[in-house]
Design a protein around this motif. Sequence first.
Motif, PDB file in Angstrom:
ATOM      1  N   PRO A 146      34.533  47.355  96.866  1.00 37.12           N
ATOM      2  CA  PRO A 146      33.419  48.276  97.564  1.00 37.12           C
ATOM      3  C   PRO A 146      33.619  49.848  97.031  1.00 37.12           C
ATOM      4  O   PRO A 146      34.855  50.195  96.866  1.00 37.12           O
ATOM      5  CB  PRO A 146      33.876  48.076  99.029  1.00 37.12           C
ATOM      6  CG  PRO A 146      34.622  46.807  99.042  1.00 37.12           C
ATOM      7  CD  PRO A 146      35.552  46.700  97.758  1.00 37.12           C
ATOM      8  N   GLN A 147      32.577  50.318  96.998  1.00 36.98           N
ATOM      9  CA  GLN A 147      32.610  51.786  96.433  1.00 36.98           C
ATOM     10  C   GLN A 147      31.573  52.265  97.274  1.00 36.98           C
ATOM     11  O   GLN A 147      30.623  51.745  97.718  1.00 36.98           O
ATOM     12  CB  GLN A 147      32.436  52.000  94.922  1.00 36.98           C
ATOM     13  CG  GLN A 147      33.135  51.298  94.239  1.00 36.98           C
ATOM     14  CD  GLN A 147      32.836  50.979  92.822  1.00 36.98           C
ATOM     15  OE1 GLN A 147      32.686  51.856  91.972  1.00 36.98           O
ATOM     16  NE2 GLN A 147      32.236  49.704  92.576  1.00 36.98           N
ATOM     17  N   ASP A 148      31.735  53.775  97.558  1.00 31.43           N
ATOM     18  CA  ASP A 148      30.597  54.457  98.202  1.00 31.43           C
ATOM     19  C   ASP A 148      29.401  54.373  97.367  1.00 31.43           C
ATOM     20  O   ASP A 148      29.457  54.713  96.016  1.00 31.43           O
ATOM     21  CB  ASP A 148      31.259  55.883  98.403  1.00 31.43           C
ATOM     22  CG  ASP A 148      30.015  57.020  98.841  1.00 31.43           C
ATOM     23  OD1 ASP A 148      29.668  56.795 100.014  1.00 31.43           O
ATOM     24  OD2 ASP A 148      29.377  57.563  98.044  1.00 31.43           O
ATOM     25  N   PRO A 149      28.225  54.064  97.836  1.00 41.58           N
ATOM     26  CA  PRO A 149      27.160  53.919  97.257  1.00 41.58           C
ATOM     27  C   PRO A 149      26.396  55.103  96.354  1.00 41.58           C
ATOM     28  O   PRO A 149      26.229  54.878  95.282  1.00 41.58           O
ATOM     29  CB  PRO A 149      26.275  53.520  98.220  1.00 41.58           C
ATOM     30  CG  PRO A 149      26.835  52.692  99.151  1.00 41.58           C
ATOM     31  CD  PRO A 149      28.083  53.603  99.242  1.00 41.58           C
ATOM     32  N   GLN A 150      26.878  56.381  96.853  1.00 35.67           N
ATOM     33  CA  GLN A 150      26.428  57.529  96.337  1.00 35.67           C
ATOM     34  C   GLN A 150      27.352  57.595  95.265  1.00 35.67           C
ATOM     35  O   GLN A 150      26.806  57.974  93.912  1.00 35.67           O
ATOM     36  CB  GLN A 150      26.404  58.744  97.008  1.00 35.67           C
ATOM     37  CG  GLN A 150      25.605  60.054  96.538  1.00 35.67           C
ATOM     38  CD  GLN A 150      24.209  59.935  95.961  1.00 35.67           C
ATOM     39  OE1 GLN A 150      23.586  59.020  96.513  1.00 35.67           O
ATOM     40  NE2 GLN A 150      23.998  60.559  95.163  1.00 35.67           N
ATOM     41  N   ALA A 151      28.354  57.631  95.391  1.00 38.84           N
ATOM     42  CA  ALA A 151      29.424  57.674  94.380  1.00 38.84           C
ATOM     43  C   ALA A 151      29.369  56.873  93.227  1.00 38.84           C
ATOM     44  O   ALA A 151      29.333  57.158  91.685  1.00 38.84           O
ATOM     45  CB  ALA A 151      30.909  57.827  94.545  1.00 38.84           C
ATOM     46  N   LEU A 152      29.037  55.503  93.411  1.00 41.45           N
ATOM     47  CA  LEU A 152      28.586  54.569  92.556  1.00 41.45           C
ATOM     48  C   LEU A 152      27.413  54.792  91.764  1.00 41.45           C
ATOM     49  O   LEU A 152      27.227  54.637  90.533  1.00 41.45           O
ATOM     50  CB  LEU A 152      28.564  52.957  93.164  1.00 41.45           C
ATOM     51  CG  LEU A 152      28.155  51.951  92.198  1.00 41.45           C
ATOM     52  CD1 LEU A 152      29.027  51.838  91.168  1.00 41.45           C
ATOM     53  CD2 LEU A 152      28.255  50.611  93.128  1.00 41.45           C
ATOM     54  N   ALA A 153      26.349  55.311  92.325  1.00 38.89           N
ATOM     55  CA  ALA A 153      25.176  55.578  91.694  1.00 38.89           C
ATOM     56  C   ALA A 153      25.391  56.770  90.616  1.00 38.89           C
ATOM     57  O   ALA A 153      24.933  56.793  89.525  1.00 38.89           O
ATOM     58  CB  ALA A 153      24.082  55.885  92.648  1.00 38.89           C
ATOM     59  N   GLU A 154      26.332  57.892  90.993  1.00 38.48           N
ATOM     60  CA  GLU A 154      26.518  58.830  90.036  1.00 38.48           C
ATOM     61  C   GLU A 154      27.223  58.380  89.098  1.00 38.48           C
ATOM     62  O   GLU A 154      26.923  58.918  87.997  1.00 38.48           O
ATOM     63  CB  GLU A 154      27.099  60.193  91.069  1.00 38.48           C
ATOM     64  CG  GLU A 154      26.142  60.884  92.019  1.00 38.48           C
ATOM     65  CD  GLU A 154      27.115  61.938  92.906  1.00 38.48           C
ATOM     66  OE1 GLU A 154      28.124  61.764  92.629  1.00 38.48           O
ATOM     67  OE2 GLU A 154      26.369  62.253  93.888  1.00 38.48           O
ATOM     68  N   HIS A 155      28.262  57.570  89.248  1.00 43.31           N
ATOM     69  CA  HIS A 155      28.998  56.905  88.089  1.00 43.31           C
ATOM     70  C   HIS A 155      28.027  56.096  87.133  1.00 43.31           C
ATOM     71  O   HIS A 155      28.196  56.404  85.965  1.00 43.31           O
ATOM     72  CB  HIS A 155      29.962  56.021  88.773  1.00 43.31           C
ATOM     73  CG  HIS A 155      31.168  55.512  87.784  1.00 43.31           C
ATOM     74  ND1 HIS A 155      32.403  56.182  87.568  1.00 43.31           N
ATOM     75  CD2 HIS A 155      30.972  54.566  86.716  1.00 43.31           C
ATOM     76  CE1 HIS A 155      32.887  55.378  86.631  1.00 43.31           C
ATOM     77  NE2 HIS A 155      32.228  54.446  86.106  1.00 43.31           N
ATOM     78  N   ILE A 156      27.075  55.498  87.553  1.00 40.80           N
ATOM     79  CA  ILE A 156      26.397  54.495  86.828  1.00 40.80           C
ATOM     80  C   ILE A 156      25.425  55.563  86.041  1.00 40.80           C
ATOM     81  O   ILE A 156      25.117  55.335  84.880  1.00 40.80           O
ATOM     82  CB  ILE A 156      25.475  53.735  87.668  1.00 40.80           C
ATOM     83  CG1 ILE A 156      26.473  52.482  88.229  1.00 40.80           C
ATOM     84  CG2 ILE A 156      24.077  53.100  86.794  1.00 40.80           C
ATOM     85  CD1 ILE A 156      25.689  51.773  88.917  1.00 40.80           C
ATOM     86  N   TYR A 157      25.089  56.532  86.766  1.00 36.44           N
ATOM     87  CA  TYR A 157      24.082  57.579  86.027  1.00 36.44           C
ATOM     88  C   TYR A 157      24.842  58.198  84.798  1.00 36.44           C
ATOM     89  O   TYR A 157      24.108  58.434  83.641  1.00 36.44           O
ATOM     90  CB  TYR A 157      23.815  58.703  87.274  1.00 36.44           C
ATOM     91  CG  TYR A 157      22.659  59.773  86.533  1.00 36.44           C
ATOM     92  CD1 TYR A 157      21.097  59.113  86.345  1.00 36.44           C
ATOM     93  CD2 TYR A 157      22.980  60.713  85.825  1.00 36.44           C
ATOM     94  CE1 TYR A 157      20.259  60.083  85.938  1.00 36.44           C
ATOM     95  CE2 TYR A 157      21.908  61.827  85.287  1.00 36.44           C
ATOM     96  CZ  TYR A 157      20.842  61.430  85.394  1.00 36.44           C
ATOM     97  OH  TYR A 157      19.847  61.905  84.731  1.00 36.44           O
ATOM     98  N   ALA A 158      25.936  58.855  84.967  1.00 35.39           N
ATOM     99  CA  ALA A 158      26.681  59.400  83.828  1.00 35.39           C
ATOM    100  C   ALA A 158      27.488  58.588  82.700  1.00 35.39           C
ATOM    101  O   ALA A 158      27.690  58.998  81.785  1.00 35.39           O
ATOM    102  CB  ALA A 158      27.928  60.074  84.476  1.00 35.39           C
ATOM    103  N   SER A 159      27.386  57.079  82.878  1.00 37.02           N
ATOM    104  CA  SER A 159      28.063  56.246  81.938  1.00 37.02           C
ATOM    105  C   SER A 159      27.167  55.849  80.741  1.00 37.02           C
ATOM    106  O   SER A 159      25.965  55.829  81.019  1.00 37.02           O
ATOM    107  CB  SER A 159      28.818  54.998  82.701  1.00 37.02           C
ATOM    108  OG  SER A 159      29.549  55.452  83.856  1.00 37.02           O
ATOM    109  N   GLU A 160      27.827  55.517  79.767  1.00 33.89           N
ATOM    110  CA  GLU A 160      27.322  54.902  78.616  1.00 33.89           C
ATOM    111  C   GLU A 160      28.169  54.161  77.658  1.00 33.89           C
ATOM    112  O   GLU A 160      29.141  54.526  77.721  1.00 33.89           O
ATOM    113  CB  GLU A 160      26.546  56.227  77.792  1.00 33.89           C
ATOM    114  CG  GLU A 160      25.654  55.760  76.763  1.00 33.89           C
ATOM    115  CD  GLU A 160      24.927  56.803  75.965  1.00 33.89           C
ATOM    116  OE1 GLU A 160      24.279  56.673  74.870  1.00 33.89           O
ATOM    117  OE2 GLU A 160      25.187  58.055  76.378  1.00 33.89           O
ATOM    118  N   GLY A 161      27.726  53.304  76.995  1.00 36.84           N
ATOM    119  CA  GLY A 161      28.639  52.394  76.131  1.00 36.84           C
ATOM    120  C   GLY A 161      27.801  51.923  75.061  1.00 36.84           C
ATOM    121  O   GLY A 161      26.560  52.301  74.605  1.00 36.84           O
ATOM    122  N   PRO A 162      28.335  51.083  74.407  1.00 36.63           N
ATOM    123  CA  PRO A 162      27.836  50.473  72.927  1.00 36.63           C
ATOM    124  C   PRO A 162      26.325  49.934  73.087  1.00 36.63           C
ATOM    125  O   PRO A 162      25.622  49.925  72.357  1.00 36.63           O
ATOM    126  CB  PRO A 162      28.887  49.525  72.316  1.00 36.63           C
ATOM    127  CG  PRO A 162      30.038  49.957  72.853  1.00 36.63           C
ATOM    128  CD  PRO A 162      29.927  50.517  74.394  1.00 36.63           C
TER     129      PRO A 162
END
Length: 238
Positions: A146-162
């Motif tokens: 489990p993660q804080d939804p807002q922190a998770l959304a910000e993490h997803i927004y900032a992430s990028e991969g191949p």
Amino acid sequence: MAADETTSETGEFWIFGYGSLIWKPPPHYDQRVPGWVTGYVRRFWQASQDHRGTPEAPGRVVTLIERSFWASLADAHDSAPDKVWGTAYRIRADRVAEVKAYLDIREINGYTIHHAPFHRADGRSPPTIRTLVYIGTPDNDQFTGPQDPQALAEHIYASEGPSGLNRDYLLGLERALDELSPESGDAHVTDLSDRVRAIESRGRREGGPAAEGFERHPASHEFRKVGSVDEQEETEKA
């Protein structure tokens, strides 16, 4: 793996997709069927080092959690639909080994093979199909819990991969689910998508670089049938 461990009761080979497989299907399938499995909850609780993030900065992708285990956790998203909607694919008999080898590579980052009864939504027989499904279980080292939804959304927004921006995966999943059935939405996915759109909107108002990046890489959710492993690998990196 023995044939009776991978095939349905009819001898057919079916795969259940609940994440990117919904709109980025495996190659060499001859049937695509919307439907659902029960007894699980879909959550963005799996780190992605190989597709939507990097080993240094992992993104987040979905996995399935057994509902009984999920109920024992403190999740800010404290409700989940009884049905986890997705799509099942029947793989051509002469291509099963090839597709299985491809999926073992595509899903290798923390996911293991399981089987689940899939309930087809098209009313055809048989109404239930035994499907293979890749799940990142809580004991794998990429499971975040489990993660804080807002922190998770910000993490997803900032992430990028191949395979592209992490937020494209999230928004593509939301759209793909909405297109399956009037009842196939997932509140966890929708809430995270709404939060990501709010982050994008805030960045646009503030004129920050994040908003510009979002516009350069709009969410891709176009369903496209592919006919080879090589072609599918290209779409994974698109």
